[in-house]
Design an enzyme around this catalytic site. Structure first.
Site, short mmCIF file in Angstrom:
data_model
loop_
_atom_site.label_atom_id
_atom_site.label_comp_id
_atom_site.label_asym_id
_atom_site.label_seq_id
_atom_site.Cartn_x
_atom_site.Cartn_y
_atom_site.Cartn_z
N GLU A 328 8.96 0.33 -2.96
CA GLU A 328 7.41 0.31 -3.29
C GLU A 328 6.36 -1.09 -2.19
O GLU A 328 5.14 -0.68 -3.03
CB GLU A 328 6.56 1.51 -3.75
CG GLU A 328 7.49 2.21 -3.81
CD GLU A 328 6.04 3.95 -4.45
OE1 GLU A 328 5.84 4.26 -4.97
OE2 GLU A 328 6.39 5.22 -4.20
N ASP A 402 10.33 12.23 -6.80
CA ASP A 402 9.28 11.61 -7.87
C ASP A 402 8.56 12.75 -8.51
O ASP A 402 7.20 12.95 -7.40
CB ASP A 402 8.71 10.68 -6.07
CG ASP A 402 7.38 9.92 -6.60
OD1 ASP A 402 7.51 10.16 -8.25
OD2 ASP A 402 6.29 9.67 -6.18
N GLU A 430 -0.12 14.02 -11.23
CA GLU A 430 -0.48 13.67 -9.24
C GLU A 430 -0.15 14.66 -8.37
O GLU A 430 -0.34 14.84 -7.46
CB GLU A 430 0.26 12.65 -9.06
CG GLU A 430 0.94 11.80 -7.37
CD GLU A 430 1.19 10.91 -8.09
OE1 GLU A 430 2.38 9.95 -9.13
OE2 GLU A 430 1.77 9.96 -6.34
O1 GCW Z 1 4.59 8.75 -7.60
C1 GCW Z 1 5.05 7.31 -6.93
C2 GCW Z 1 3.16 7.09 -6.85
C3 GCW Z 1 3.02 5.91 -6.90
C4 GCW Z 1 3.48 5.33 -8.30
C5 GCW Z 1 5.13 5.14 -7.78
C6 GCW Z 1 6.04 4.54 -8.62
C7 GCW Z 1 3.12 3.64 -9.33
O2 GCW Z 1 2.68 7.85 -5.71
O3 GCW Z 1 1.53 5.58 -7.23
O4 GCW Z 1 3.36 3.77 -8.65
O5 GCW Z 1 5.28 6.21 -7.51
O6 GCW Z 1 6.19 5.60 -10.31
O7 GCW Z 1 6.04 3.51 -9.25
#
Ligand code: GCW
Length: 737
Positions: A328, A402, A430
């Protein structure tokens, strides 16, 4: 803190009586007296978490007083002093006054606590402490010098602290202190919270206010909250905290910030909590003035070695680094043509002389890789098995995508026998409704930990991979992405405190049951009245399944709003990356729905051990809760119930909404039994949850219908609004993004 107020009042009364108390106006005395009386239904703001230590009913207080009339506990170290303070604070709370401090028991009912070094008397009791290691404890009821007594014994001061909290938990959960014979040691070595806290105090995916780390006032001022944070963690056995976001800012590694980190470390140290930092891989370039961050470059390696030495000079028990690399947009070793192992090993080498570890995240996927995102972490890391230094843990999210409301376990668990794999759970919600939806995550954690990888035959549970027992690793770990912020109740809601609690308890022992832990938490949080415990545990136990039902039933996933992740947006096909869009994951059209990860599709199933792969691949065997995770199916597909997939999907949505309505009713029925402030908060949040569950159901159904044109099953209500209404909603203020 009500507790603190009453202590202050006692002190004030004491002072007044030493002075000419008869001169104190009567009204003031009356007020002091009123404030001192315990009011069981007094409003509580949740600050005390599960460490409330409220006065016990008379009969139980009497029993406890007889069991703990004296405390024999020399406290020559800060950790023992912390343990003793906690015991005194708690017993004063339970009984109105603390036990007498004595050097040796002089009457029946003494509590003795210590190590053989701090309390030599323990050596005469024939306790076998060998198996308890550095963090375990024993709690025994036994005669000491001929008188009935209770003993908390451990090899280390930290073990005594953990034992003290365990004894208090016995009291708080209504257990008897008779005939105690408890021996406990943690099964996981590194039990850490990951704070996704930025240096500007914004918490990524945080729904409980700002970061508790007040960087501006540090290093001079340590907010008393840090101590209460440490107490809460120690009460669960959490022994580490990564202070800053994995999307890291290199500034945390500058001398100015390291001085601040040191102050926090000093507050946490007596509680056995080591501080860790998220390290930005490109820090040597950003703050070190180097031209590269190539992990094989000699100057880069020297820079990290010097940085580690600088940190350890300030913080001798520094835990180590957590790293998000090549994920990311974060920099990483692949930017320099190197592997994740090269990157992790470079940092590990710098930390090793000081006893530090690297937690290297496997949450790695790329929009430039056309393969199924669910497969990418395994593809990347599996070939690196056995190539990491022995002070590296690879930190794996519980599922392959995720932190969704439900995912099958990540196929990496069990697939890397030569590497200790650390579990990463998300405590902050989240993807499960932020802080205003009640979703107890104990059942999610349990489902993942008890999943059988079959790596070494049946019984190779994820829990046994994580403890290191399955493949014989000494190093093991579990991380939880914290849900903590500056909100008075720490977590954004009272019920989210349970998720911090259950994470800590399961990190200590991953085989504990979600239901038992819910029971503990409810008793400690709301009291042990069965009229409260039973219904509240019931609500908690069905709460996460309700979220799965109204958000992502039958294996659907990643259908939430873009960016902020609030609310449903299954129609979204825009934004910067295809692999961040819901349509990438559900693949629905007029004929069917689901992601084909079977052997006929992306073949993600092949990443699991054979018996698991076969089960997920075969339509006749795949658990229906993962159906659309692994299979793309026609809307008319026959489910095991005999209903069509479409009918069953709609039923799940409605079932989720109905469960929330039921939870809400149950909670309403507890008014008057629970203090008004906490009751009101949860009641209000349940109303929000019900409204939003309905929104998720209706928006999702409206969208699926726009694709499949199918009528609703008989008896199912139509969505409240047309699809365009839901598509037109926007939430620029949603938190945590
Ligand atoms: O779940 C996603 C989130 C990001 C997060 C990423 C991760 C810290 O939307 O906000 O970044 O995973 O775990 O690295």
């Amino acid at each position: 803190m009500v507790q603190r107020q009453s202590r202050a009042v006692v002190a004030a009364v004491g002072q007044a009586s030493r002075a000419a108390w008869c001169a104190v106006p009567l009204a003031t005395l009356a007020l002091l007296l009123l404030a001192w009386l315990p009011f069981p239904a007094a409003a509580e703001d949740g600050y005390d978490l599960w460490l409330r230590y409220r006065p016990l009913p008379a009969q139980r207080a009497g029993e406890l007083r007889a069991r703990v009339s004296q405390l024999v506990m020399p406290a020559p170290s800060p950790t023992l002093a912390a343990a003793r303070d906690e015991l005194l604070r708690a017993f004063e709370g339970f009984l109105g006054r603390p036990p007498a401090m004595v050097d040796a028991p002089t009457s029946p009912g003494a509590l003795l606590a210590g190590t053989p070094a701090s309390l030599p008397l323990l050596r005469t009791l024939g306790l076998d402490l060998a198996a308890l290691g550095n963090e375990g404890y024993a709690i025994r009821s036994l005669p000491v010098q001929g008188r009935p007594a209770t003993v908390i014994a451990a090899n280390t001061d930290l073990g005594v602290l953990y034992g003290a909290f365990a004894l208090l938990r016995q009291v708080q959960t209504g257990a008897s202190l008779d005939g105690l014979d408890i021996r406990e040691a943690p099964r996981v070595k590194v039990r850490v919270l990951n704070h996704w806290d930025n240096l500007d105090r914004h918490v990524e995916r945080g729904y409980a206010g700002a970061s508790i780390w007040d960087w501006w006032k540090l290093p001079d001022y340590a907010d008393p909250r840090y101590t209460d944070y440490a107490r809460a963690n120690a009460s669960l056995g959490i022994n580490g905290a990564v202070l800053n976001n994995v999307n890291a800012n290199a500034t945390i590694l500058t001398p100015r910030y390291l001085a601040k980190v040191r102050t926090i470390a000093e507050v946490l140290r007596p509680y056995g909590i080591r501080v860790y930092l998220s390290a930005r891989f490109s820090a040597p370039m950003e703050i070190g003035g180097l031209q590269t961050a190539d992990p094989l470059d000699a100057d880069v390696r020297a820079w990290w070695r010097a940085k580690a030495a600088e940190i350890y000079a300030l913080i001798p028990d520094f835990g180590g680094f957590l790293v998000k690399a090549n994920s990311e947009g974060q920099p990483g070793p692949q930017d320099f043509g190197r592997t994740h192992a090269d990157g992790a090993n470079m940092l590990a080498e710098a930390l090793a002389p000081h006893g530090g570890i690297v937690m290297w995240r496997a949450f790695v996927y790329s929009q430039h890789n056309p393969d199924d995102r669910a497969k990418q972490a395994w593809t990347e890391f599996k070939p690196l098995d056995g190539k990491f230094r022995d002070n590296v843990l690879v930190q794996v999210k519980n599922g392959p995508i995720d932190f969704q409301p439900r995912e099958p376990f990540s196929p990496l668990f069990g697939a890397m026998p030569g590497t200790p794999l650390m579990m990463e759970f998300q405590i902050t919600k989240e993807y499960l409704g932020f802080a205003t939806h009640l979703a107890y995550l104990g059942t999610l954690y349990e489902e993942v930990l008890q999943a059988d990888t079959h790596a070494l035959g049946a019984g190779s549970t994820v829990a046994r991979v994580v403890t290191g027992e399955l493949h014989g690793h000494a190093l093991s770990g579990m991380a939880g992405v914290a849900n903590i912020g500056t909100d008075r109740d720490w977590c954004g809601s009272i019920f989210d405190q349970a998720n911090w609690y259950v994470f800590g308890r399961m990190a200590w022992n991953p085989d504990l049951s979600a239901r038992d832990i819910a029971g503990e938490w409810v008793r400690m949080t709301f009291g042990d009245d069965p009229a409260i415990v039973e219904p509240v545990v019931g609500m908690m136990m069905e709460s996460r399944e309700a979220v799965v039902d109204y958000m992502t039933p039958l294996g659907l996933h990643h259908l939430m709003g873009r960016g902020h992740h609030y609310g449903p947006m299954p129609w979204d096909a825009g934004g910067p990356r295809a692999d961040w869009t819901p349509v990438y994951y559900h693949r629905a059209d007029k004929d069917g729905i689901g992601f084909d990860r079977s052997s006929k599709g992306s073949n993600a199933v092949a990443q699991y051990a054979l018996p698991v792969a076969r089960r997920f691949d075969d339509l006749a065997q795949v658990p229906e809760e993962y159906l659309l995770w692994f299979h793309h199916l026609p809307w008319t597909h026959r489910m095991r119930s005999g209903a069509t997939l479409w009918e069953e999907l709609v039923r799940h949505y409605s079932r989720g909404v109905a469960t929330v309505a039921r939870m809400r009713e149950t909670w309403a029925g507890l008014a008057g039994r629970i203090d008004s402030q906490r009751h009101h908060q949860a009641a209000t949040f349940l109303a929000i949850q019900q409204r939003e569950a309905q929104w998720w159901r209706d928006a999702s159904i409206a969208y699926w219908q726009s694709l499949n044109g199918l009528p609703l099953p008989a008896g199912e209500a139509a969505p409240a609004h047309p699809l365009e209404y839901y598509q037109g909603l926007s939430f620029p203020d949603a938190p945590g993004n």
